[in-house]
Design an enzyme around this catalytic site. Sequence first.
Site, short mmCIF file in Angstrom:
data_model
loop_
_atom_site.label_atom_id
_atom_site.label_comp_id
_atom_site.label_asym_id
_atom_site.label_seq_id
_atom_site.Cartn_x
_atom_site.Cartn_y
_atom_site.Cartn_z
N PRO A 157 60.08 54.37 23.73
CG PRO A 157 58.41 52.83 24.17
CD PRO A 157 59.23 53.95 24.61
CE1 TYR A 158 57.41 60.22 18.08
CE2 TYR A 158 58.89 61.31 19.18
CZ TYR A 158 58.20 61.28 18.40
OH TYR A 158 58.07 62.50 17.25
CB VAL A 159 63.69 58.23 22.28
CG1 VAL A 159 65.09 58.28 22.16
CG2 VAL A 159 63.12 59.44 22.95
#
Length: 254
Positions: A157-159
């Site tokens: 999700p961060y990427v």
Amino acid sequence: MNEKLLTGKVTLVTGASSGIGAAAARVFAREGAVVVLAARREERLAALVEELRDAGADASYVVADVIRTGDARRAVEFAVERHGRLDAAFNNAGIGGDRTPLHLMDDDVYDGIMDTNVRGVWNCLRHEIAAMLAAGGGSIVNNSSVGGLVAIPAAAPYVAAKHAVVGLTRAAADEYAQQGIRVNAVAPGTTRSEITADWFGRNPGLEDMVNAMTPQGRTAAPEEIAEAAAWLLSDRSPFLTGVVMPVDGGFVNQ
């Protein structure tokens, strides 16, 4: 004496209560900016503004959660009402997340990361651009990450969110280039902050692993990211827009 980078520029900094945001507030103020700080933690904002004023800066704050479009609008309106315009903005507010395999990631973790890191930037861009169009131009820097340029294991999700910040940056840069608004991004490598200290504390050996993957062999100080953002916001980079600048000790250059 060299002229300061941001002399007189009314500059909004989101996520300003700690980490890169707080460092940016100090660096921008030192470089002559009129700083308006926005974040959720009022006690920290008030203390930072007092520190900056004691050092001679023109500083103020507004409590805002950029996930809420009304808060993002209010932060921009606060700057414009107080100073008559908005010249520059550093959209820094964001969160990380635990290292978890994609198939084990909970929906609420995904939603929280995407809301803060993407919707927060989207909300700020909309209102900052409107204010800058009214003023005849301006400069914006979004805070992405090396995770917006390459994959990071167990951080899907961060990427995804940081890649989205890159996309928003490039789209806005293209759309408003002929209207006097430049939009760029910094892509920090691992940077010392409360978040990374907690992350490293809960994952023994991770800091050594990250440093071993970075050609300079270390993590960044938050001020190093802020210095890059200050230059991108300044009139020293007039022909740069749509740029995503890695500030990462060579990490993505491998």
